[in-house]
Each structure stands twice: as structure tokens, then as C-alpha cells.
Motif scaffolding. Structure first.
Motif, PDB file in Angstrom:
ATOM      1  N   ARG A  88     -23.987  -6.030  -7.144  1.00  0.00           N
ATOM      2  CA  ARG A  88     -24.831  -7.220  -6.947  1.00  0.00           C
ATOM      3  C   ARG A  88     -25.544  -7.163  -5.604  1.00  0.00           C
ATOM      4  NH1 ARG A  88     -20.899  -9.801  -9.935  1.00  0.00           N
ATOM      5  NH2 ARG A  88     -19.584 -10.324  -8.170  1.00  0.00           N
ATOM      6  N   GLY A  89     -24.872  -6.625  -4.597  1.00  0.00           N
ATOM      7  CA  GLY A  89     -25.472  -6.492  -3.275  1.00  0.00           C
ATOM      8  C   GLY A  89     -26.411  -5.309  -3.154  1.00  0.00           C
ATOM      9  N   GLY A  90     -26.444  -4.452  -4.169  1.00  0.00           N
ATOM     10  CA  GLY A  90     -27.360  -3.324  -4.173  1.00  0.00           C
ATOM     11  C   GLY A  90     -26.855  -2.062  -3.484  1.00  0.00           C
ATOM     12  N   LEU A  91     -25.639  -2.089  -2.947  1.00  0.00           N
ATOM     13  CA  LEU A  91     -25.128  -0.906  -2.237  1.00  0.00           C
ATOM     14  C   LEU A  91     -24.740   0.225  -3.168  1.00  0.00           C
ATOM     15  CD1 LEU A  91     -22.895  -1.937   0.804  1.00  0.00           C
ATOM     16  CD2 LEU A  91     -25.056  -0.719   0.789  1.00  0.00           C
ATOM     17  N   ILE A  92     -24.300  -0.125  -4.380  1.00  0.00           N
ATOM     18  CA  ILE A  92     -23.983   0.923  -5.343  1.00  0.00           C
ATOM     19  C   ILE A  92     -24.754   0.674  -6.638  1.00  0.00           C
ATOM     20  CG2 ILE A  92     -21.710   1.385  -4.343  1.00  0.00           C
ATOM     21  CD1 ILE A  92     -20.428  -0.014  -6.705  1.00  0.00           C
ATOM     22  N   LEU A  93     -24.999   1.760  -7.341  1.00  0.00           N
ATOM     23  CA  LEU A  93     -25.760   1.719  -8.584  1.00  0.00           C
ATOM     24  C   LEU A  93     -24.923   2.327  -9.695  1.00  0.00           C
ATOM     25  CD1 LEU A  93     -29.008   3.263  -7.066  1.00  0.00           C
ATOM     26  CD2 LEU A  93     -28.540   0.828  -7.382  1.00  0.00           C
ATOM     27  N   GLN A 118     -29.242  -2.388   7.129  1.00  0.00           N
ATOM     28  CA  GLN A 118     -29.130  -3.851   7.197  1.00  0.00           C
ATOM     29  C   GLN A 118     -27.680  -4.301   7.011  1.00  0.00           C
ATOM     30  OE1 GLN A 118     -31.859  -5.385   4.268  1.00  0.00           O
ATOM     31  NE2 GLN A 118     -33.672  -4.809   5.441  1.00  0.00           N
ATOM     32  N   VAL A 119     -26.996  -3.710   6.047  1.00  0.00           N
ATOM     33  CA  VAL A 119     -25.592  -4.053   5.808  1.00  0.00           C
ATOM     34  C   VAL A 119     -24.760  -3.669   7.027  1.00  0.00           C
ATOM     35  CG1 VAL A 119     -23.550  -3.544   4.399  1.00  0.00           C
ATOM     36  CG2 VAL A 119     -25.764  -3.939   3.290  1.00  0.00           C
ATOM     37  N   ARG A 120     -25.022  -2.504   7.576  1.00  0.00           N
ATOM     38  CA  ARG A 120     -24.294  -2.040   8.773  1.00  0.00           C
ATOM     39  C   ARG A 120     -24.488  -3.010   9.931  1.00  0.00           C
ATOM     40  NH1 ARG A 120     -25.809   2.319  12.857  1.00  0.00           N
ATOM     41  NH2 ARG A 120     -23.806   3.007  13.685  1.00  0.00           N
ATOM     42  N   SER A 121     -25.727  -3.412  10.144  1.00  0.00           N
ATOM     43  CA  SER A 121     -26.037  -4.355  11.222  1.00  0.00           C
ATOM     44  C   SER A 121     -25.360  -5.700  10.973  1.00  0.00           C
ATOM     45  CB  SER A 121     -27.552  -4.526  11.327  1.00  0.00           C
ATOM     46  OG  SER A 121     -27.881  -5.411  12.351  1.00  0.00           O
ATOM     47  N   GLY A 122     -25.388  -6.160   9.730  1.00  0.00           N
ATOM     48  CA  GLY A 122     -24.737  -7.423   9.381  1.00  0.00           C
ATOM     49  C   GLY A 122     -23.240  -7.381   9.623  1.00  0.00           C
ATOM     50  N   LEU A 123     -22.607  -6.268   9.248  1.00  0.00           N
ATOM     51  CA  LEU A 123     -21.171  -6.124   9.475  1.00  0.00           C
ATOM     52  C   LEU A 123     -20.858  -6.114  10.976  1.00  0.00           C
ATOM     53  CD1 LEU A 123     -20.267  -3.420   6.795  1.00  0.00           C
ATOM     54  CD2 LEU A 123     -19.599  -5.839   6.775  1.00  0.00           C
ATOM     55  N   TYR A 164     -19.486   7.894   2.558  1.00  0.00           N
ATOM     56  CA  TYR A 164     -20.178   8.041   1.281  1.00  0.00           C
ATOM     57  C   TYR A 164     -21.674   7.946   1.600  1.00  0.00           C
ATOM     58  CZ  TYR A 164     -15.771   7.086  -1.196  1.00  0.00           C
ATOM     59  OH  TYR A 164     -14.483   7.120  -1.679  1.00  0.00           O
ATOM     60  N   PRO A 165     -22.347   9.076   1.811  1.00  0.00           N
ATOM     61  CA  PRO A 165     -23.770   9.062   2.166  1.00  0.00           C
ATOM     62  C   PRO A 165     -24.652   8.530   1.029  1.00  0.00           C
ATOM     63  CG  PRO A 165     -22.766  11.198   2.661  1.00  0.00           C
ATOM     64  CD  PRO A 165     -21.783  10.422   1.838  1.00  0.00           C
ATOM     65  N   PRO A 166     -25.894   8.142   1.353  1.00  0.00           N
ATOM     66  CA  PRO A 166     -26.825   7.665   0.328  1.00  0.00           C
ATOM     67  C   PRO A 166     -26.943   8.680  -0.815  1.00  0.00           C
ATOM     68  CG  PRO A 166     -27.756   7.325   2.504  1.00  0.00           C
ATOM     69  CD  PRO A 166     -26.501   8.126   2.684  1.00  0.00           C
ATOM     70  N   GLY A 167     -26.904   8.156  -2.036  1.00  0.00           N
ATOM     71  CA  GLY A 167     -27.044   8.995  -3.223  1.00  0.00           C
ATOM     72  C   GLY A 167     -25.770   9.672  -3.686  1.00  0.00           C
ATOM     73  N   THR A 168     -24.701   9.574  -2.928  1.00  0.00           N
ATOM     74  CA  THR A 168     -23.441  10.224  -3.270  1.00  0.00           C
ATOM     75  C   THR A 168     -22.773   9.539  -4.455  1.00  0.00           C
ATOM     76  OG1 THR A 168     -23.064  10.838  -0.977  1.00  0.00           O
ATOM     77  CG2 THR A 168     -21.152  10.847  -2.402  1.00  0.00           C
ATOM     78  N   ARG A 169     -22.243  10.340  -5.357  1.00  0.00           N
ATOM     79  CA  ARG A 169     -21.484   9.799  -6.486  1.00  0.00           C
ATOM     80  C   ARG A 169     -20.135   9.318  -5.969  1.00  0.00           C
ATOM     81  NH1 ARG A 169     -17.938  11.113 -10.450  1.00  0.00           N
ATOM     82  NH2 ARG A 169     -18.415  10.395 -12.536  1.00  0.00           N
ATOM     83  N   SER A 202     -22.994   5.488  -7.990  1.00  0.00           N
ATOM     84  CA  SER A 202     -23.354   6.204  -6.774  1.00  0.00           C
ATOM     85  C   SER A 202     -23.831   5.210  -5.726  1.00  0.00           C
ATOM     86  CB  SER A 202     -24.441   7.241  -7.054  1.00  0.00           C
ATOM     87  OG  SER A 202     -25.621   6.602  -7.507  1.00  0.00           O
ATOM     88  N   VAL A 203     -23.845   5.672  -4.488  1.00  0.00           N
ATOM     89  CA  VAL A 203     -24.343   4.876  -3.377  1.00  0.00           C
ATOM     90  C   VAL A 203     -25.868   4.825  -3.477  1.00  0.00           C
ATOM     91  CG1 VAL A 203     -24.518   4.764  -0.848  1.00  0.00           C
ATOM     92  CG2 VAL A 203     -22.416   5.588  -1.921  1.00  0.00           C
ATOM     93  N   THR A 204     -26.445   3.696  -3.143  1.00  0.00           N
ATOM     94  CA  THR A 204     -27.895   3.561  -3.164  1.00  0.00           C
ATOM     95  C   THR A 204     -28.555   4.594  -2.249  1.00  0.00           C
ATOM     96  OG1 THR A 204     -29.758   2.060  -2.794  1.00  0.00           O
ATOM     97  CG2 THR A 204     -27.897   1.839  -1.302  1.00  0.00           C
ATOM     98  N   ASP A 205     -29.785   4.966  -2.580  1.00  0.00           N
ATOM     99  CA  ASP A 205     -30.579   5.843  -1.717  1.00  0.00           C
ATOM    100  C   ASP A 205     -31.350   5.029  -0.677  1.00  0.00           C
ATOM    101  OD1 ASP A 205     -29.983   8.371  -2.802  1.00  0.00           O
ATOM    102  OD2 ASP A 205     -31.355   8.030  -4.472  1.00  0.00           O
ATOM    103  N   ASP A 206     -31.284   3.705  -0.778  1.00  0.00           N
ATOM    104  CA  ASP A 206     -32.026   2.808   0.108  1.00  0.00           C
ATOM    105  C   ASP A 206     -31.369   2.759   1.495  1.00  0.00           C
ATOM    106  OD1 ASP A 206     -33.363   0.749   1.407  1.00  0.00           O
ATOM    107  OD2 ASP A 206     -33.284  -0.634  -0.293  1.00  0.00           O
ATOM    108  N   GLU A 207     -31.816   3.652   2.378  1.00  0.00           N
ATOM    109  CA  GLU A 207     -31.211   3.742   3.704  1.00  0.00           C
ATOM    110  C   GLU A 207     -31.473   2.493   4.543  1.00  0.00           C
ATOM    111  OE1 GLU A 207     -31.827   7.490   5.670  1.00  0.00           O
ATOM    112  OE2 GLU A 207     -31.480   8.589   3.806  1.00  0.00           O
TER     113      GLU A 207
END
Length: 155
Positions: free
Chosen positions: A60-65, A83-88, A28-33, A73-78
Motif C-alpha cells: 500500500r505504501g509502494g515500497l514493494i510490488l 522519502q521513506v528513509r528521510s521520514g523514518l 534489499y536494493p531497489p528492484g531486488t526480489r 520485489s522492492v520498488t525501483d522508485d529510488e
């Protein structure tokens, strides 16, 4: 096909993890519904209320809007996605090192095993230190962005 969920952990937490993985991996790329709560709940074979709880956590985590008239949709904030990817990844590594310690390996021994294993990487994965990629390997820059790949746009 129903998602494979573990009985010993809260379902909504597993849904959050699964959707996070789908976002950070580019499924689900950034901005994708995103599919609707009901659609995803049906796919995962879970109650829509449970999926709604997972979506609320991701919001709440900001990943989806949520967009009132256009669903979620997925956030546009790449940067947030990175950061989430690195944390995981760090969570997976911590878990891996803990399991290796339980097997009696020191951190150093574990790192050496990782280096050996990386040298035997399966086809399609670059072999670290050699600079060589297996024949037929497609480089990420040759694939375009996740959005372009989804839309079938070639560079």
C-alpha cells in the motif's frame, strides 16, 4: 535467527518497520526480489499470515510490488525510498528529542550534546567539522551502488 520483536506493540507493525529499514538501508536494493512470505515468516519466527499483513501494508505504501509470477520485489522508485528513509529518520529524531526533553534537556542543550558526541564518533565514522576520516575508512563512492555491492561488481 528469530527477529527480536516487542510484546507491547503489534507484530505486523514491527515487521513493516524492520522491512522498511532493510529496504532504506540498502539490504534489499531497489528492484531486488524479496524472500517469500513463508521464508521471511520463518526467519522472523512469526505466523505467515502476520507477515502477509506486513507485506500488504508495504505494498500500500509502494515500497514493494507484487508480480504475479515472480513474487514480490522492492520498488525501483529510488525517490520514494529516499522519502521513506528521510521520514523514518525524522521519526527517530522526534522520539530522541522527546526523550531528551523528558530527561530535562532543552533542545539547545540536546543539540550541543549531539555535537560533542559527533566529535567522539566511533571508528569508521567521519568526524564532522574535521574533514578527517579514520584510517582504513571506505568511502561510499568506493563501494559502488547497493546492487553492485550485492553482485560483487567493482567500480
Amino acid at each position: 535467527m528469530a527477529w527480536d520483536l516487542e510484546a507491547d506493540r503489534p507484530i505486523y507493525a514491527q515487521l513493516v518497520e524492520r522491512i522498511q529499514m532493510q529496504i532504506v538501508s540498502g539490504q534489499y536494493p531497489p528492484g531486488t526480489r524479496l524472500p517469500s512470505v513463508r521464508e521471511l515468516a520463518a526467519t522472523a519466527a512469526v505466523n505467515p499470515n502476520t507477515m502477509q499483513k506486513a507485506f500488504a501494508e508495504l505494498e500500500r505504501g509502494g515500497l514493494i510490488l507484487t508480480q504475479r509470477t515472480n513474487g514480490r520485489s522492492v520498488t525501483d522508485d529510488e525517490e520514494l525510498i529516499r522519502q521513506v528513509r528521510s521520514g523514518l529518520a525524522k521519526e527517530h529524531l522526534d522520539h530522541f528529542f522527546l526523550k531528551m526533553q523528558e530527561l530535562g534537556f532543552t533542545r539547545g542543550e540536546t543539540v550541543e550534546l549531539l555535537k560533542e558526541s559527533a566529535g567522539r564518533a566511533p571508528a569508521g565514522i567521519e568526524r564532522p567539522g574535521t574533514g578527517e576520516e579514520p584510517e582504513g575508512t571506505v568511502k561510499p563512492e568506493e563501494m559502488g551502488s547497493p546492487k553492485e555491492r550485492e553482485q560483487g561488481v567493482e567500480q
